[in-house]
Design a protein around this motif. Structure first.
Motif, PDB file in Angstrom:
ATOM      1  N   ARG A   4      60.587-107.465 -36.142  1.00  0.00           N
ATOM      2  CA  ARG A   4      59.554-107.198 -35.149  1.00  0.00           C
ATOM      3  C   ARG A   4      59.244-105.696 -35.154  1.00  0.00           C
ATOM      4  O   ARG A   4      60.134-104.875 -34.997  1.00  0.00           O
ATOM      5  N   VAL A   5      57.968-105.371 -35.330  1.00  0.00           N
ATOM      6  CA  VAL A   5      57.562-103.981 -35.529  1.00  0.00           C
ATOM      7  C   VAL A   5      56.618-103.522 -34.414  1.00  0.00           C
ATOM      8  O   VAL A   5      55.693-104.245 -34.029  1.00  0.00           O
ATOM      9  N   LEU A   6      56.861-102.305 -33.926  1.00  0.00           N
ATOM     10  CA  LEU A   6      55.972-101.650 -32.980  1.00  0.00           C
ATOM     11  C   LEU A   6      55.305-100.480 -33.690  1.00  0.00           C
ATOM     12  O   LEU A   6      55.977 -99.676 -34.332  1.00  0.00           O
ATOM     13  N   LEU A   7      53.969-100.388 -33.595  1.00  0.00           N
ATOM     14  CA  LEU A   7      53.230 -99.294 -34.212  1.00  0.00           C
ATOM     15  C   LEU A   7      52.902 -98.234 -33.168  1.00  0.00           C
ATOM     16  O   LEU A   7      52.455 -98.562 -32.066  1.00  0.00           O
ATOM     17  N   ARG A  15      46.085 -97.864 -37.391  1.00  0.00           N
ATOM     18  CA  ARG A  15      46.909 -98.944 -36.851  1.00  0.00           C
ATOM     19  C   ARG A  15      46.413-100.302 -37.359  1.00  0.00           C
ATOM     20  O   ARG A  15      47.209-101.174 -37.705  1.00  0.00           O
ATOM     21  N   VAL A  19      48.577-102.986 -39.473  1.00  0.00           N
ATOM     22  CA  VAL A  19      48.726-104.381 -39.049  1.00  0.00           C
ATOM     23  C   VAL A  19      48.408-105.309 -40.215  1.00  0.00           C
ATOM     24  O   VAL A  19      49.126-106.280 -40.472  1.00  0.00           O
ATOM     25  N   LEU A  22      51.283-105.144 -42.896  1.00  0.00           N
ATOM     26  CA  LEU A  22      52.517-105.787 -42.453  1.00  0.00           C
ATOM     27  C   LEU A  22      52.342-107.294 -42.300  1.00  0.00           C
ATOM     28  O   LEU A  22      53.277-108.068 -42.544  1.00  0.00           O
ATOM     29  N   VAL A  30      53.967-107.640 -36.201  1.00  0.00           N
ATOM     30  CA  VAL A  30      53.672-106.525 -35.306  1.00  0.00           C
ATOM     31  C   VAL A  30      53.614-107.066 -33.878  1.00  0.00           C
ATOM     32  O   VAL A  30      52.795-107.926 -33.563  1.00  0.00           O
ATOM     33  N   GLN A  33      51.290-102.207 -30.117  1.00  0.00           N
ATOM     34  CA  GLN A  33      50.679-100.991 -30.630  1.00  0.00           C
ATOM     35  C   GLN A  33      50.592 -99.948 -29.515  1.00  0.00           C
ATOM     36  O   GLN A  33      50.216-100.271 -28.395  1.00  0.00           O
ATOM     37  N   PRO A  49      61.528-103.908 -30.077  1.00  0.00           N
ATOM     38  CA  PRO A  49      61.256-104.216 -31.492  1.00  0.00           C
ATOM     39  C   PRO A  49      62.440-103.818 -32.370  1.00  0.00           C
ATOM     40  O   PRO A  49      63.316-103.052 -31.947  1.00  0.00           O
ATOM     41  N   VAL A 116      60.065-100.614 -44.189  1.00  0.00           N
ATOM     42  CA  VAL A 116      60.324-101.281 -42.907  1.00  0.00           C
ATOM     43  C   VAL A 116      61.524-102.210 -43.035  1.00  0.00           C
ATOM     44  O   VAL A 116      62.409-102.228 -42.172  1.00  0.00           O
TER      45      VAL A 116
END
Length: 217
Positions: A4-7, A15, A19, A22, A30, A33, A49, A116
């Motif tokens: 789980r990714v936070l930008l 961004r 997205v 990824l 994602v 943001q 995340p 990542v």
């Protein structure tokens, strides 16, 4: 396992691009943001995340301070710093604040995805395109007697010197394993031993040591 990714970046267009990249990778999603550091900290706290992709230059609370706050709260997030410039004085500060690594924004989609995944797996990542520039800029910040430095280097076996050289080149543990044809668990063991012998707390310090000792140039 889904990562789980936070930008966190103030550039909405960038961004959107991240997205898209990824989303093309299996196992990456994602979850949020943020347009500035304060929002990044708030969302990291709420969403928990696995990885935060953090820009360093943002209005208000920048990426370094956001990284410092996330690390201080002991949130289960690992932070990967994104930077535009090889000579970015902010990157060293981000590493010192607790970031797990850094990557140039112009990196290929494949490199970003791999970065990542590498950071999510608990490994650190130092983009080799940035490493030399950082070391050249900040190596003078650490002063120690040459005899002490040489004594630490003498403690390393030939294989440990090989591994340290690869660390200085920006290799992750998995890349070290592939390069030396060894198991990744073995590579991790070598890295831990090297850190202990040269009294390094993280990869950044190990890279500085490698350059100051002449092992890497």
């Amino acid at each position: 396992m889904t990562v789980r990714v936070l930008l966190a970046d103030d550039d909405a267009l960038l961004r959107a691009g991240l997205v898209a990249v990824l989303a093309s990778a299996e196992g990456l999603i994602v979850v949020g943001q943020a347009a500035d550091g304060l929002e990044a900290v708030t969302l990291a706290r709420a969403l928990l995340p696995d990885v935060v992709l953090m820009d360093v230059r943002m209005p208000g609370v920048d990426g370094i301070e956001a990284t410092r706050r996330i690390v201080a709260e002991d949130l289960p997030c690992r932070i990967l710093v994104l930077t535009t410039f090889q000579h970015d004085e902010y990157v060293w500060g981000a590493l010192r604040a607790g970031a797990s690594g850094f990557l140039l924004k112009r990196a290929s989609p494949e490199r970003l995805i791999d970065a990542v995944q590498t950071v999510a797996a608990g490994d650190a990542l130092l983009d080799p395109a940035v490493t030399r520039a950082l070391i050249g800029q900040f190596i003078a910040d650490t002063v120690e007697p040459p005899a002490l430095r040489d004594g630490r280097l003498a403690q390393l076996t030939d294989r440990e010197r090989q591994v340290l050289h690869l660390i200085a080149e920006g290799y992750s543990n998995s890349e070290i394993a592939d390069s030396l044809t060894i198991a990744e668990s073995t590579a991790k063991t070598y890295v831990k031993r090297i850190f202990a012998k040269i009294d390094a707390h993280d990869r950044a310090q190990a890279v500085v040591f490698a350059y100051k000792s002449g092992l890497a140039t």
